[in-house]
Design a protein around this motif. Structure first.
Motif, PDB file in Angstrom:
ATOM      1  N   ILE A   1      33.857  35.556  43.897  1.00  0.00           N
ATOM      2  CA  ILE A   1      35.275  35.306  44.142  1.00  0.00           C
ATOM      3  C   ILE A   1      36.069  35.402  42.839  1.00  0.00           C
ATOM      4  N   GLY A   2      35.511  34.885  41.760  1.00  0.00           N
ATOM      5  CA  GLY A   2      36.186  34.944  40.465  1.00  0.00           C
ATOM      6  C   GLY A   2      36.407  36.370  39.995  1.00  0.00           C
ATOM      7  N   LEU A   3      35.400  37.218  40.176  1.00  0.00           N
ATOM      8  CA  LEU A   3      35.542  38.621  39.773  1.00  0.00           C
ATOM      9  C   LEU A   3      36.701  39.271  40.513  1.00  0.00           C
ATOM     10  N   PHE A   4      36.743  39.080  41.828  1.00  0.00           N
ATOM     11  CA  PHE A   4      37.818  39.686  42.608  1.00  0.00           C
ATOM     12  C   PHE A   4      39.173  39.065  42.277  1.00  0.00           C
ATOM     13  N   ALA A   5      39.189  37.769  41.998  1.00  0.00           N
ATOM     14  CA  ALA A   5      40.432  37.089  41.640  1.00  0.00           C
ATOM     15  C   ALA A   5      41.025  37.650  40.354  1.00  0.00           C
ATOM     16  N   LEU A   6      40.161  38.035  39.430  1.00  0.00           N
ATOM     17  CA  LEU A   6      40.630  38.614  38.171  1.00  0.00           C
ATOM     18  C   LEU A   6      41.449  39.879  38.434  1.00  0.00           C
TER      19      LEU A   6
ATOM     20  N   ILE B   1      30.719  49.191  49.285  1.00  0.00           N
ATOM     21  CA  ILE B   1      31.167  49.271  47.894  1.00  0.00           C
ATOM     22  C   ILE B   1      31.093  50.714  47.391  1.00  0.00           C
ATOM     23  N   LEU B   2      30.019  51.411  47.710  1.00  0.00           N
ATOM     24  CA  LEU B   2      29.889  52.809  47.298  1.00  0.00           C
ATOM     25  C   LEU B   2      30.942  53.682  47.970  1.00  0.00           C
ATOM     26  N   LEU B   3      31.218  53.397  49.232  1.00  0.00           N
ATOM     27  CA  LEU B   3      32.256  54.132  49.951  1.00  0.00           C
ATOM     28  C   LEU B   3      33.611  53.950  49.282  1.00  0.00           C
ATOM     29  N   LEU B   4      33.915  52.725  48.910  1.00  0.00           N
ATOM     30  CA  LEU B   4      35.181  52.462  48.233  1.00  0.00           C
ATOM     31  C   LEU B   4      35.236  53.114  46.865  1.00  0.00           C
TER      32      LEU B   4
ATOM     33  N   PHE C   1      39.628  49.487  36.642  1.00  0.00           N
ATOM     34  CA  PHE C   1      39.292  49.438  38.070  1.00  0.00           C
ATOM     35  C   PHE C   1      40.017  48.344  38.852  1.00  0.00           C
ATOM     36  N   VAL C   2      41.256  48.028  38.489  1.00  0.00           N
ATOM     37  CA  VAL C   2      41.984  46.967  39.181  1.00  0.00           C
ATOM     38  C   VAL C   2      42.172  47.314  40.658  1.00  0.00           C
ATOM     39  N   GLU C   3      42.753  48.459  40.949  1.00  0.00           N
ATOM     40  CA  GLU C   3      43.009  48.804  42.353  1.00  0.00           C
ATOM     41  C   GLU C   3      41.719  48.985  43.153  1.00  0.00           C
ATOM     42  N   PRO C   4      40.716  49.706  42.637  1.00  0.00           N
ATOM     43  CA  PRO C   4      39.454  49.754  43.390  1.00  0.00           C
ATOM     44  C   PRO C   4      38.817  48.375  43.553  1.00  0.00           C
ATOM     45  N   GLY C   5      38.977  47.515  42.545  1.00  0.00           N
ATOM     46  CA  GLY C   5      38.442  46.159  42.640  1.00  0.00           C
ATOM     47  C   GLY C   5      39.124  45.354  43.729  1.00  0.00           C
ATOM     48  N   ILE C   6      40.443  45.538  43.860  1.00  0.00           N
ATOM     49  CA  ILE C   6      41.187  44.845  44.913  1.00  0.00           C
ATOM     50  C   ILE C   6      40.721  45.342  46.288  1.00  0.00           C
ATOM     51  N   LEU C   7      40.609  46.643  46.429  1.00  0.00           N
ATOM     52  CA  LEU C   7      40.147  47.192  47.705  1.00  0.00           C
ATOM     53  C   LEU C   7      38.718  46.748  48.015  1.00  0.00           C
ATOM     54  N   ALA C   8      37.862  46.742  46.999  1.00  0.00           N
ATOM     55  CA  ALA C   8      36.484  46.286  47.198  1.00  0.00           C
ATOM     56  C   ALA C   8      36.454  44.819  47.608  1.00  0.00           C
TER      57      ALA C   8
ATOM     58  N   THR D   1      34.427  43.618  50.750  1.00  0.00           N
ATOM     59  CA  THR D   1      33.269  42.778  50.454  1.00  0.00           C
ATOM     60  C   THR D   1      33.425  41.369  51.004  1.00  0.00           C
ATOM     61  N   LEU D   2      34.573  40.748  50.753  1.00  0.00           N
ATOM     62  CA  LEU D   2      34.757  39.388  51.271  1.00  0.00           C
ATOM     63  C   LEU D   2      34.788  39.391  52.799  1.00  0.00           C
ATOM     64  N   GLY D   3      35.345  40.426  53.388  1.00  0.00           N
ATOM     65  CA  GLY D   3      35.294  40.546  54.847  1.00  0.00           C
ATOM     66  C   GLY D   3      33.868  40.627  55.353  1.00  0.00           C
ATOM     67  N   LEU D   4      33.041  41.413  54.667  1.00  0.00           N
ATOM     68  CA  LEU D   4      31.641  41.535  55.076  1.00  0.00           C
ATOM     69  C   LEU D   4      30.867  40.234  54.851  1.00  0.00           C
TER      70      LEU D   4
END
Length: 193
Positions: free
Chosen positions: A122-127, A12-15, A91-98, A102-105
């Motif tokens: 999951i809800g946070l990322f879905a937003l 997450i910090l890397l992203l 932070f939409v685009e960084p959130g999508i990348l995160a 994150t879900l992969g990990l």
């Protein structure tokens, strides 16, 4: 802190430090059911996250198999409506990348969380994913057909992840798919993929 938490935090910090590679670039028209249905099938970020949600739900089992995909689609539709209304979301685009990393990990490490905690993550990322979709809808289009299309395609991708997760007898393969998802996310963040 356990190693899995360190790994997630590091990712997450890397992203957060990376320049965002934009995952949603407005592919084609965004005003029909077909466009909405095809959009989630055309973006590597969306496909990997949807399958990862399904895989993680299958690894968890029980109520998560229904609750996690339902949470994603429900909150994604709320995010889509917010995007269509031009309500800003930082932070939409960084959130999508995160979400990809994150879900992969979470799948790769087979992190076992309570169903409610999974719903929150999951809800946070879905937003973020939904907001990105909603902002693509032109002002002169209603967007309901488009949203229905991407909701159904998303559910089908979740189902594919669940089917794969339940069908894989060796959990290591599901975890390897999660690791691949995280790697794709890092590649997207740095413009390699």
């Amino acid at each position: 802190m356990i190693p899995a938490k360190r790994l997630c935090l590091s990712a997450i910090l890397l992203l957060a430090a990376a320049m965002p590679a934009y995952a949603h670039v407005g592919i084609g028209t965004a005003s029909s059911f077909t466009a909405g249905f095809m959009h989630p099938l055309s973006g590597l970020d969306h496909m990997t996250v949807m399958v990862a949600v399904g895989l993680w739900a299958a690894l968890k089992g029980g109520k998560a198999v229904l609750a996690w995909p339902a949470a994603f689609v429900g909150v994604m539709l709320v995010g889509g409506a917010l995007g269509m209304l031009h309500m800003p979301l930082p932070f939409v685009e960084p959130g999508i990348l995160a979400s990809v990393v994150t879900l992969g990990l979470l799948v790769a490490l087979a992190i076992d969380l309570p169903v409610s905690a999974g719903v929150a993550i999951i809800g946070l990322f879905a937003l973020f994913h939904g907001h990105a979709h909603g902002t693509e809808v032109p002002e002169n289009a209603g967007g309901l057909e488009y949203m229905a299309g991407f909701a159904i395609a998303t559910l089908l991708q979740h189902a594919a992840g669940i089917a794969a997760g339940l069908g894989i007898r060796f959990r290591g393969l599901a975890r390897a798919a999660g690791a691949a998802c995280a790697a794709i996310g890092i590649g997207l963040a740095f413009g390699i993929v």
